[in-house]
Design an enzyme around this catalytic site. Structure first.
Site, PDB file in Angstrom:
ATOM      1  N   HIS A 189      -3.416   7.530   1.448  1.00 55.11           N
ATOM      2  CA  HIS A 189      -3.778   6.171   1.028  1.00 55.11           C
ATOM      3  C   HIS A 189      -5.146   5.867   1.625  1.00 55.11           C
ATOM      4  O   HIS A 189      -5.425   6.200   2.782  1.00 55.11           O
ATOM      5  CB  HIS A 189      -2.736   5.174   1.537  1.00 55.11           C
ATOM      6  CG  HIS A 189      -3.178   3.758   1.402  1.00 55.11           C
ATOM      7  ND1 HIS A 189      -3.675   3.245   0.222  1.00 55.11           N
ATOM      8  CD2 HIS A 189      -3.234   2.741   2.314  1.00 55.11           C
ATOM      9  CE1 HIS A 189      -4.005   1.977   0.410  1.00 55.11           C
ATOM     10  NE2 HIS A 189      -3.750   1.650   1.667  1.00 55.11           N
TER      11      HIS A 189
ATOM     12  N   CYS B 232       0.812  -1.230   0.000  1.00 47.74           N
ATOM     13  CA  CYS B 232       0.000   0.000   0.000  1.00 47.74           C
ATOM     14  C   CYS B 232       0.841   1.274   0.000  1.00 47.74           C
ATOM     15  O   CYS B 232       0.355   2.346  -0.352  1.00 47.74           O
ATOM     16  CB  CYS B 232      -0.971   0.015   1.176  1.00 47.74           C
ATOM     17  SG  CYS B 232      -2.204  -1.288   1.056  1.00 47.74           S
TER      18      CYS B 232
ATOM     19  N   ASN C  95     -10.094   0.102  -0.867  1.00 45.60           N
ATOM     20  CA  ASN C  95      -8.634   0.204  -0.765  1.00 45.60           C
ATOM     21  C   ASN C  95      -8.016  -0.435  -2.012  1.00 45.60           C
ATOM     22  O   ASN C  95      -8.071  -1.650  -2.167  1.00 45.60           O
ATOM     23  CB  ASN C  95      -8.184  -0.511   0.515  1.00 45.60           C
ATOM     24  CG  ASN C  95      -6.679  -0.499   0.707  1.00 45.60           C
ATOM     25  OD1 ASN C  95      -5.937  -0.141  -0.207  1.00 45.60           O
ATOM     26  ND2 ASN C  95      -6.229  -0.902   1.877  1.00 45.60           N
TER      27      ASN C  95
END
Ligand code: UT7
Length: 317
Positions: free
Chosen positions: A244, A114, A274
């Protein structure tokens, strides 16, 4: 001083969006829309239907090149931040390089899950600053749906597919915080937490959600302080947080720290879920193209992911 400035950005979302209710029905999950929205902020996600990570990356890259009014021949390097490469080898970036018609320069993947986009942005910035490259295409692209266990109700609703890309270019700056481009970056990893978020023997995502959440809040808060402190900037100078998109509650933690009101935080998790390395360039592209982020404004980017990896960047658009 040479700065890496943002010349353009683009994004791509594959397939159809799948709402929480549709996902629950499709996989017969013991869950409900209310729980998912309240705990994460997620209402829907996009799931690729046969398209590979390189297909998503290519579409985002072509959009970013068009936005920058540049041709693939102008690009010196392509970095694809991804956890879900098309194949174990070669790098997905090689496929993207060929797809966009770039016959010179170099291409490689960045694997920091991520945090991949923040890592790739930092590498691109460093390459530009030392004069190794003039124009770098930095892409975040994922088909996370290919590594999810849709029987695991604690993870499968969290993630989605998508891609975002930016074109960075070298530009002479004064070396002050008034310069356009990337002003500061900070990266970290702590491999002692390897097992907190990883794929199992079958290659499917397993996560200790509570532990990841706890570390994310602390690490993101610390790295925001660090990156601002490294250039003597105050949180009050930041115009936008483009984080993020892991969990609305984690995003709220950073925006509170920066004392930014919700209208100064770019949130796409509700629509995209996500998308790992793709989430920041996707969010950036959305907010630039809908007119929210304007030239000259200061942006805080931050991310935390498996490894653990985490990082932040302060950029002037
Ligand atoms: O990109 C970086 C990687 N990921 C992240 O940053 C994610 C970080 N973690 C999180 O976002 C959160 O930990 C989650 C959203 C994954 C989970 O939220 P939580 O508040 O930590 O919930 P929990 O795992 O503690 O579960 C609370 C309850 C449990 O029931 P009991 O034991 O209290 O009876 C779970 O079994 O909620 C239950 N639960 C669910 N209920 C309905 C877990 N998943 C679901 C579900 N629907 N999908």
């Amino acid at each position: 001083m040479i700065r890496s400035v943002f010349l353009g950005c683009g994004s791509y979302l594959p397939g159809q969006y799948v709402s929480n209710d549709a996902l629950i029905a499709r996989y017969n999950l013991d869950s409900n829309n209310e729980w998912i929205e309240r705990r994460t902020g997620i209402s829907q996600r996009y799931i690729a239907d046969g398209e590979k990570t390189s297909d998503l990356a290519t579409k985002a890259a072509l959009a970013a090149l068009a936005d920058a009014k540049l041709d693939a021949r102008d690009i010196d390097a392509v970095i694809v931040a991804t956890t879900t490469s098309d194949d174990i080898l070669p790098a997905t970036a090689a496929r993207v390089q060929a797809n966009i018609g770039m016959e010179r320069g170099f291409a490689f993947d960045m694997r920091a899950v991520c945090s991949g986009f923040v890592y790739a942005l930092t590498m691109a910035n460093n390459m530009i600053r030392v004069g190794q490259a003039k124009h770098v295409l930095v892409i975040g692209a994922e088909t996370l749906s290919t590594i999810l266990d849709f029987k695991d109700r604690s993870t499968c609703f969290l993630f989605g597919d998508g891609a975002g890309a930016v074109v960075l270019g070298a530009k002479e700056g004064k070396g002050t915080n008034e310069d356009q481009g990337i002003l500061a970056t900070a990266l970290h990893s702590d491999g002692r937490h390897y097992d907190m978020l990883k794929t199992d023997e079958a290659g499917l995502v397993r996560m200790d959600g509570k532990e990841v959440f706890r570390h994310a809040v602390t690490n993101l808060s610390d790295v925001v302080d660090e990156v601002l402190g490294s250039i003597d900037m105050k949180p009050s100078e930041i115009d936008w947080l483009v984080p993020h998109q892991a969990n609305q509650r984690i995003i709220d933690g950073t925006s509170k720290k920066l004392a930014l009101p919700p209208e100064r935080v770019v949130v796409t998790i509700n629509k995209h879920a996500n998308t790992s390395a793709a989430s920041i360039p996707l969010a950036l592209s959305v907010a630039v193209h809908d007119g929210r982020i304007k030239r000259g404004q200061l942006i805080m980017i931050n991310a935390m992911g498996a490894g653990f990896t985490w990082g932040a960047a302060v950029v002037r658009w």
